[in-house]
Design a protein around this motif. Sequence first.
Motif, PDB file in Angstrom:
ATOM      1  N   PRO A  80       0.900  -1.124  -0.034  1.00 33.67           N
ATOM      2  CA  PRO A  80      -0.003  -0.089  -0.127  1.00 33.67           C
ATOM      3  C   PRO A  80       1.079   1.266   0.005  1.00 33.67           C
ATOM      4  O   PRO A  80       1.848   1.237   0.249  1.00 33.67           O
ATOM      5  CB  PRO A  80      -0.715  -0.058   1.213  1.00 33.67           C
ATOM      6  CG  PRO A  80       0.199  -0.790   2.239  1.00 33.67           C
ATOM      7  CD  PRO A  80       0.838  -1.924   1.437  1.00 33.67           C
ATOM      8  N   VAL A  81       0.272   2.339  -0.360  1.00 35.88           N
ATOM      9  CA  VAL A  81       0.885   3.493  -0.321  1.00 35.88           C
ATOM     10  C   VAL A  81       0.949   4.104   0.980  1.00 35.88           C
ATOM     11  O   VAL A  81       1.737   4.477   1.515  1.00 35.88           O
ATOM     12  CB  VAL A  81       0.311   4.753  -1.368  1.00 35.88           C
ATOM     13  CG1 VAL A  81       0.851   6.006  -1.186  1.00 35.88           C
ATOM     14  CG2 VAL A  81       0.519   4.149  -2.845  1.00 35.88           C
ATOM     15  N   TYR A  82      -0.502   4.048   1.656  1.00 37.43           N
ATOM     16  CA  TYR A  82      -0.641   4.261   3.050  1.00 37.43           C
ATOM     17  C   TYR A  82      -1.183   3.060   3.779  1.00 37.43           C
ATOM     18  O   TYR A  82      -2.273   2.618   3.195  1.00 37.43           O
ATOM     19  CB  TYR A  82      -1.694   5.286   3.100  1.00 37.43           C
ATOM     20  CG  TYR A  82      -1.441   6.557   2.373  1.00 37.43           C
ATOM     21  CD1 TYR A  82      -0.428   7.436   2.732  1.00 37.43           C
ATOM     22  CD2 TYR A  82      -2.004   6.956   1.123  1.00 37.43           C
ATOM     23  CE1 TYR A  82      -0.094   8.719   2.070  1.00 37.43           C
ATOM     24  CE2 TYR A  82      -1.635   8.271   0.407  1.00 37.43           C
ATOM     25  CZ  TYR A  82      -0.796   9.081   0.959  1.00 37.43           C
ATOM     26  OH  TYR A  82      -0.360  10.187   0.387  1.00 37.43           O
ATOM     27  N   PRO A  83      -0.190   2.761   4.521  1.00 35.85           N
ATOM     28  CA  PRO A  83      -0.742   1.423   5.300  1.00 35.85           C
ATOM     29  C   PRO A  83      -1.838   1.758   6.254  1.00 35.85           C
ATOM     30  O   PRO A  83      -1.660   2.443   7.029  1.00 35.85           O
ATOM     31  CB  PRO A  83       0.744   1.012   6.336  1.00 35.85           C
ATOM     32  CG  PRO A  83       1.731   1.824   5.629  1.00 35.85           C
ATOM     33  CD  PRO A  83       1.161   2.825   4.734  1.00 35.85           C
ATOM     34  N   ASN A  84      -2.851   1.047   5.946  1.00 34.75           N
ATOM     35  CA  ASN A  84      -4.147   0.983   6.804  1.00 34.75           C
ATOM     36  C   ASN A  84      -4.991  -0.284   6.227  1.00 34.75           C
ATOM     37  O   ASN A  84      -5.499  -0.178   5.282  1.00 34.75           O
ATOM     38  CB  ASN A  84      -5.089   2.369   6.322  1.00 34.75           C
ATOM     39  CG  ASN A  84      -6.320   2.392   7.206  1.00 34.75           C
ATOM     40  OD1 ASN A  84      -7.155   1.442   7.253  1.00 34.75           O
ATOM     41  ND2 ASN A  84      -6.534   3.458   7.917  1.00 34.75           N
ATOM     42  N   ASN A  97      -6.770  -0.997   2.828  1.00 40.14           N
ATOM     43  CA  ASN A  97      -6.327  -1.629   1.951  1.00 40.14           C
ATOM     44  C   ASN A  97      -7.146  -2.642   1.545  1.00 40.14           C
ATOM     45  O   ASN A  97      -7.043  -3.283   0.576  1.00 40.14           O
ATOM     46  CB  ASN A  97      -4.668  -2.180   2.518  1.00 40.14           C
ATOM     47  CG  ASN A  97      -3.855  -1.002   2.930  1.00 40.14           C
ATOM     48  OD1 ASN A  97      -3.116  -1.014   3.946  1.00 40.14           O
ATOM     49  ND2 ASN A  97      -4.163   0.381   2.330  1.00 40.14           N
ATOM     50  N   THR A 130      -3.508   2.220  -5.415  1.00 40.69           N
ATOM     51  CA  THR A 130      -3.785   2.429  -3.728  1.00 40.69           C
ATOM     52  C   THR A 130      -2.823   1.326  -3.169  1.00 40.69           C
ATOM     53  O   THR A 130      -1.797   1.520  -2.320  1.00 40.69           O
ATOM     54  CB  THR A 130      -5.021   2.193  -3.242  1.00 40.69           C
ATOM     55  OG1 THR A 130      -5.773   1.235  -3.986  1.00 40.69           O
ATOM     56  CG2 THR A 130      -5.776   3.415  -3.592  1.00 40.69           C
ATOM     57  N   THR A 131      -2.998   0.130  -3.737  1.00 42.69           N
ATOM     58  CA  THR A 131      -2.285  -0.972  -3.025  1.00 42.69           C
ATOM     59  C   THR A 131      -1.717  -1.853  -4.062  1.00 42.69           C
ATOM     60  O   THR A 131      -1.084  -2.905  -3.841  1.00 42.69           O
ATOM     61  CB  THR A 131      -3.489  -2.018  -2.525  1.00 42.69           C
ATOM     62  OG1 THR A 131      -4.244  -2.465  -3.505  1.00 42.69           O
ATOM     63  CG2 THR A 131      -4.092  -1.480  -1.362  1.00 42.69           C
ATOM     64  N   ASN A 149      -5.102  -3.007  12.431  1.00 41.35           N
ATOM     65  CA  ASN A 149      -4.511  -1.435  12.407  1.00 41.35           C
ATOM     66  C   ASN A 149      -4.244  -1.526  13.998  1.00 41.35           C
ATOM     67  O   ASN A 149      -3.287  -0.537  14.157  1.00 41.35           O
ATOM     68  CB  ASN A 149      -5.715  -0.624  12.048  1.00 41.35           C
ATOM     69  CG  ASN A 149      -5.893  -0.481  10.664  1.00 41.35           C
ATOM     70  OD1 ASN A 149      -4.861  -0.793   9.994  1.00 41.35           O
ATOM     71  ND2 ASN A 149      -6.845   0.058  10.084  1.00 41.35           N
ATOM     72  N   THR A 165       4.493   1.492  14.749  1.00 37.97           N
ATOM     73  CA  THR A 165       4.475   3.082  15.234  1.00 37.97           C
ATOM     74  C   THR A 165       5.586   3.158  16.374  1.00 37.97           C
ATOM     75  O   THR A 165       6.438   4.002  16.465  1.00 37.97           O
ATOM     76  CB  THR A 165       3.294   3.747  15.218  1.00 37.97           C
ATOM     77  OG1 THR A 165       2.395   3.368  14.205  1.00 37.97           O
ATOM     78  CG2 THR A 165       3.145   5.002  15.823  1.00 37.97           C
TER      79      THR A 165
END
Length: 272
Positions: free
Chosen positions: A125-129, A133, A179-180, A260, A268
Amino acid sequence: MNVYVAEFVGTAILILFGTGVVANVNLKGSLAKGAGWVVIAFGWGFAVTFGIYAVGQFSGAHINPAVTLGFAFAGEFPWVDVVPFIIAQVLGAMLGAFLVWLHFMPHFKAEEDEGTKLGVYATGPVYPNYVANFASEMIGTFILILGLLFIGANDFTDGLNPLIVGFLVTAIGLSLGGTTGYAINPARDFGPRLAHFLMPIPGKGPSNFKYAPVPILGPLSGGALGAAVYNSVFLNATDIYLFIAIVFVIAVLALGVFLNKSVLKEETSKLM
């Protein structure tokens, strides 16, 4: 040709051309480096087309577990063959991935970036969520299965269907793929990802199996829902499979919420 061998061969062709175009566009030293997303989208579309031309007359050329499961949900494929088809598809995908490594071996060695090497084989993914995703893969595969069933309901000139399917996959890549990386096919991601893990690619880095549930469960649930909705809306044949597909989708999204909170929270905390 045996139907399982056909799925093995067809998926190997798909991955040879599909991951091949990604390697061609992204690996260091390739004459096609920097050709861009449009080339990749068309490369995957043609990969599907020629995979279908190769084995469609033998097995129907699912070359995708989401298609196999979706057609079973639609009542167009026997449930007893679902698991054997999926096994053949994953093994074929691994063979295709190996051939790409063999073909681009000097380029894999010259490429310094671990992410680029993994990106040849596996989506990300571009944005891990995980929720977003999962949703992206569900929507893309939902459209894929609906599109395949729409195509099957129309009459085309003999031999034209594989080309139309290839354009459908290209359209999904151009419109929804950013996106993915639009796996929309569990074998397309898991087989090459596993091959990446097993092959002696110099400086390859981790295979990111933490993300692997997304390109597996997202396409399977989205494909099942696409088939069930087609039967219910277009054929007026609502049955238990629609309820099962909806539950499947909800369960996968709920898993995304859990992942998540656990996986992304853990990653994180490592950065702090």
